[in-house]
Design an enzyme around this catalytic site. Structure first.
Site, PDB file in Angstrom:
ATOM      1  N   HIS A  80     -33.520 -92.687  29.833  1.00 12.67           N
ATOM      2  CA  HIS A  80     -33.033 -91.609  30.703  1.00 12.67           C
ATOM      3  C   HIS A  80     -32.656 -90.386  29.860  1.00 12.67           C
ATOM      4  O   HIS A  80     -31.492 -89.962  29.833  1.00 12.67           O
ATOM      5  CB  HIS A  80     -31.832 -92.073  31.538  1.00 12.67           C
ATOM      6  CG  HIS A  80     -31.590 -91.200  32.746  1.00 12.67           C
ATOM      7  ND1 HIS A  80     -31.179 -91.694  33.959  1.00 12.67           N
ATOM      8  CD2 HIS A  80     -31.704 -89.861  32.920  1.00 12.67           C
ATOM      9  CE1 HIS A  80     -31.053 -90.689  34.819  1.00 12.67           C
ATOM     10  NE2 HIS A  80     -31.361 -89.565  34.198  1.00 12.67           N
TER      11      HIS A  80
ATOM     12  N   ARG B  71     -35.856 -90.821  39.356  1.00 12.79           N
ATOM     13  CA  ARG B  71     -34.867 -91.890  39.493  1.00 12.79           C
ATOM     14  C   ARG B  71     -35.599 -93.231  39.566  1.00 12.79           C
ATOM     15  O   ARG B  71     -36.690 -93.331  40.141  1.00 12.79           O
ATOM     16  CB  ARG B  71     -34.031 -91.714  40.771  1.00 12.79           C
ATOM     17  CG  ARG B  71     -33.013 -90.592  40.694  1.00 12.79           C
ATOM     18  CD  ARG B  71     -31.884 -90.879  39.722  1.00 12.79           C
ATOM     19  NE  ARG B  71     -30.866 -89.836  39.699  1.00 12.79           N
ATOM     20  CZ  ARG B  71     -30.810 -88.849  38.790  1.00 12.79           C
ATOM     21  NH1 ARG B  71     -31.704 -88.778  37.828  1.00 12.79           N
ATOM     22  NH2 ARG B  71     -29.830 -87.962  38.831  1.00 12.79           N
TER      23      ARG B  71
HETATM   24  P1  NAP Z   1     -35.033 -79.642  43.234  1.00 12.78           P
HETATM   25  O1  NAP Z   1     -35.090 -78.273  42.650  1.00 12.78           O
HETATM   26  O2  NAP Z   1     -34.079 -79.911  44.339  1.00 12.78           O
HETATM   27  O3  NAP Z   1     -36.521 -79.992  43.715  1.00 12.78           O
HETATM   28  C1  NAP Z   1     -36.818 -81.094  44.501  1.00 12.78           C
HETATM   29  C2  NAP Z   1     -38.261 -80.986  44.970  1.00 12.78           C
HETATM   30  O4  NAP Z   1     -38.597 -82.181  45.682  1.00 12.78           O
HETATM   31  C3  NAP Z   1     -38.497 -79.813  45.936  1.00 12.78           C
HETATM   32  O5  NAP Z   1     -39.749 -79.222  45.682  1.00 12.78           O
HETATM   33  C4  NAP Z   1     -38.495 -80.504  47.299  1.00 12.78           C
HETATM   34  O6  NAP Z   1     -39.274 -79.854  48.278  1.00 12.78           O
HETATM   35  C5  NAP Z   1     -39.147 -81.821  46.952  1.00 12.78           C
HETATM   36  N1  NAP Z   1     -38.816 -82.850  47.946  1.00 12.78           N
HETATM   37  C6  NAP Z   1     -37.598 -83.333  48.305  1.00 12.78           C
HETATM   38  N2  NAP Z   1     -37.716 -84.264  49.270  1.00 12.78           N
HETATM   39  C7  NAP Z   1     -39.030 -84.352  49.547  1.00 12.78           C
HETATM   40  C8  NAP Z   1     -39.779 -85.115  50.456  1.00 12.78           C
HETATM   41  N3  NAP Z   1     -39.197 -85.977  51.314  1.00 12.78           N
HETATM   42  N4  NAP Z   1     -41.121 -84.967  50.477  1.00 12.78           N
HETATM   43  C9  NAP Z   1     -41.737 -84.065  49.651  1.00 12.78           C
HETATM   44  N5  NAP Z   1     -41.072 -83.301  48.741  1.00 12.78           N
HETATM   45  C10 NAP Z   1     -39.746 -83.449  48.702  1.00 12.78           C
HETATM   46  O7  NAP Z   1     -34.720 -80.711  42.097  1.00 12.78           O
HETATM   47  P2  NAP Z   1     -34.970 -80.588  40.525  1.00 12.78           P
HETATM   48  O8  NAP Z   1     -33.900 -79.797  39.884  1.00 12.78           O
HETATM   49  O9  NAP Z   1     -36.379 -80.178  40.300  1.00 12.78           O
HETATM   50  O10 NAP Z   1     -34.756 -82.118  40.082  1.00 12.78           O
HETATM   51  C11 NAP Z   1     -35.539 -83.178  40.621  1.00 12.78           C
HETATM   52  C12 NAP Z   1     -34.948 -84.508  40.252  1.00 12.78           C
HETATM   53  O11 NAP Z   1     -35.181 -84.793  38.864  1.00 12.78           O
HETATM   54  C13 NAP Z   1     -33.426 -84.635  40.383  1.00 12.78           C
HETATM   55  O12 NAP Z   1     -33.046 -84.862  41.705  1.00 12.78           O
HETATM   56  C14 NAP Z   1     -33.118 -85.804  39.470  1.00 12.78           C
HETATM   57  O13 NAP Z   1     -33.145 -87.008  40.191  1.00 12.78           O
HETATM   58  C15 NAP Z   1     -34.257 -85.795  38.456  1.00 12.78           C
HETATM   59  N6  NAP Z   1     -33.791 -85.509  37.090  1.00 12.78           N
HETATM   60  C16 NAP Z   1     -34.009 -86.410  36.111  1.00 12.78           C
HETATM   61  C17 NAP Z   1     -33.610 -86.142  34.824  1.00 12.78           C
HETATM   62  C18 NAP Z   1     -33.858 -87.104  33.719  1.00 12.78           C
HETATM   63  O14 NAP Z   1     -33.367 -86.903  32.603  1.00 12.78           O
HETATM   64  N7  NAP Z   1     -34.639 -88.134  33.922  1.00 12.78           N
HETATM   65  C19 NAP Z   1     -32.980 -84.914  34.529  1.00 12.78           C
HETATM   66  C20 NAP Z   1     -32.776 -84.008  35.554  1.00 12.78           C
HETATM   67  C21 NAP Z   1     -33.192 -84.307  36.841  1.00 12.78           C
HETATM   68  P3  NAP Z   1     -38.878 -78.387  48.816  1.00 12.78           P
HETATM   69  O15 NAP Z   1     -39.158 -77.461  47.636  1.00 12.78           O
HETATM   70  O16 NAP Z   1     -39.814 -78.152  49.916  1.00 12.78           O
HETATM   71  O17 NAP Z   1     -37.434 -78.450  49.181  1.00 12.78           O
HETATM   72  C1  GLV Z   2     -30.160 -86.396  35.227  1.00 16.14           C
HETATM   73  O1  GLV Z   2     -30.756 -87.382  35.516  1.00 16.14           O
HETATM   74  C2  GLV Z   2     -29.830 -85.359  36.147  1.00 16.14           C
HETATM   75  O2  GLV Z   2     -29.954 -85.585  37.359  1.00 16.14           O
HETATM   76  O3  GLV Z   2     -29.425 -84.280  35.692  1.00 16.14           O
END
Ligand code: NAP
Ligand code: GLV
Length: 313
Positions: free
Chosen positions: A276, A228
């Protein structure tokens, strides 16, 4: 007693998304369910499929069993007042992890192999070799080892880069040196030269890429932000590039999207931007996942991807 599938009422409220193909896909996946686009004053539904719904939607649909967000990030959704008993379910990969692995691998390799430099040479008719770089000089730090971060870390490990990962809870991932919690954050940064951000946006992670964190990275650092825009303090990145400590950045997300005309990132020679698009929601995969989870919840079964609002992700 759970409702039979054919009696389920599903409301669709996804800002900026063409509703028709989603309604058709959901109807095909959940035959007999009553599925419609939300209008103010619509009757209470059992489940909702949402992206950036208005507060009025939440206030009117206070009796939902679950809200299905058609993205992985729920930061915008959690800014709304949500009904306390409604489950929030985010997309759990649904085809996004492989896209993210492609995007980040491309950005790392483009930088490491200096393809940007070769592109510039081609444009000026220059045939010139660059000295091969050592992978050991380019340790990569992946912040966030969740659904997307773990896949990215494993993909990068295939190219034999040293990989560090940072998360809230302890992890054991083959080929990844894992760092945990705030206590190990500085050690993680000091061990990394390329920083990849895949954290959710929460009060704990906002502005996490700032003057201090950038300064802790190894000299000649490179930043890849695909999570983000509000994770990054824009002016701190620009200053770190000006100082020479950071070599450049690939940015897919921004504080304001679309990135405003005139923003310094648009024409910066060391910054590559994309709109994005690193991991897009894929409609078919997402519908299949959402339909499967709705049916599981109807049967009283557990599903993956339930958001903890107190934690913010
Ligand atoms: P997720 O499965 O919820 O993983 C989040 C990770 O971040 C987990 O490993 C979590 O730790 C860690 N985390 C959260 N808070 C933390 C903190 N304070 N300190 C250290 N580590 C922390 O999420 P995801 O599905 O991988 O997605 C991640 C993010 O990518 C989304 O929230 C979104 O903003 C972004 N995204 C972007 C796009 C794009 O097109 N640019 C697309 C999709 C997603 P734990 O494992 O210990 O809980
Ligand atoms: C895109 O940014 C998503 O959070 O899926």
């Amino acid at each position: 007693m759970p409702l039979p599938l054919h009696a389920m009422k599903i409301t669709f409220c996804c800002t900026g998304t063409k509703a028709e193909p989603w309604l058709q896909g959901l109807s095909a996946a959940l035959p007999g369910a009553d599925i419609s686009v939300w209008q103010p004053g619509a009757p209470q539904a059992d489940y909702a499929v949402v992206w950036a719904p208005p507060q009025q939607f939440m206030d009117e649909q206070a009796g939902l069993k679950a809200l299905f967000n058609i993205g992985a990030g729920v930061d915008a959704l959690l800014k709304l007042r949500l009904p306390p008993d409604t489950l929030v379910v985010r997309l759990d990969d649904a085809g996004m992890a492989v896209q993210m692995a492609e995007y980040v691998s491309h950005a790392v390799i483009r930088h490491f192999r200096e393809f940007d430099g070769y592109e510039a040479d081609m444009a000026t008719g220059r045939w010139g070799y660059r000295k091969p770089r050592l992978r050991s000089d380019y340790p990569i730090g992946v912040m966030g080892l969740g659904v997307l971060g773990e896949r990215v870390a494993k993909a990068l490990a295939q190219f034999d880069f040293p990989i560090n990962g940072w998360s809230r809870s302890a992890k054991a991932i083959d080929g990844v040196r894992a760092f945990t919690g705030t206590e190990q954050f500085n050690e993680f940064l000091a061990a990394s030269r390329v920083l990849v951000n895949l954290l959710p946006l929460t009060p704990d992670t906002a502005d996490v890429i700032n003057k201090e964190t950038l300064a802790r990275l190894q000299p000649g650092a490179y930043v890849i932000n695909v999570a983000r825009g509000a994770h990054l303090v824009d002016e701190d990145l620009l200053a770190a590039i000006d100082s020479g400590h950071v070599a450049g950045a690939t940015l897919d997300v921004f504080r304001t999207e679309p990135l405003p005309a005139g923003h310094a990132f648009w024409n910066h020679p060391r910054i590559t931007i994309t709109p994005h698009t690193s991991a897009r929601t894929l409609r078919e995969e997402s519908i299949a996942q959402i339909a499967r989870k709705m049916a599981a919840l109807q049967r009283g079964e557990a599903v993956a991807g339930i958001v903890n609002p107190a934690r913010g992700y």
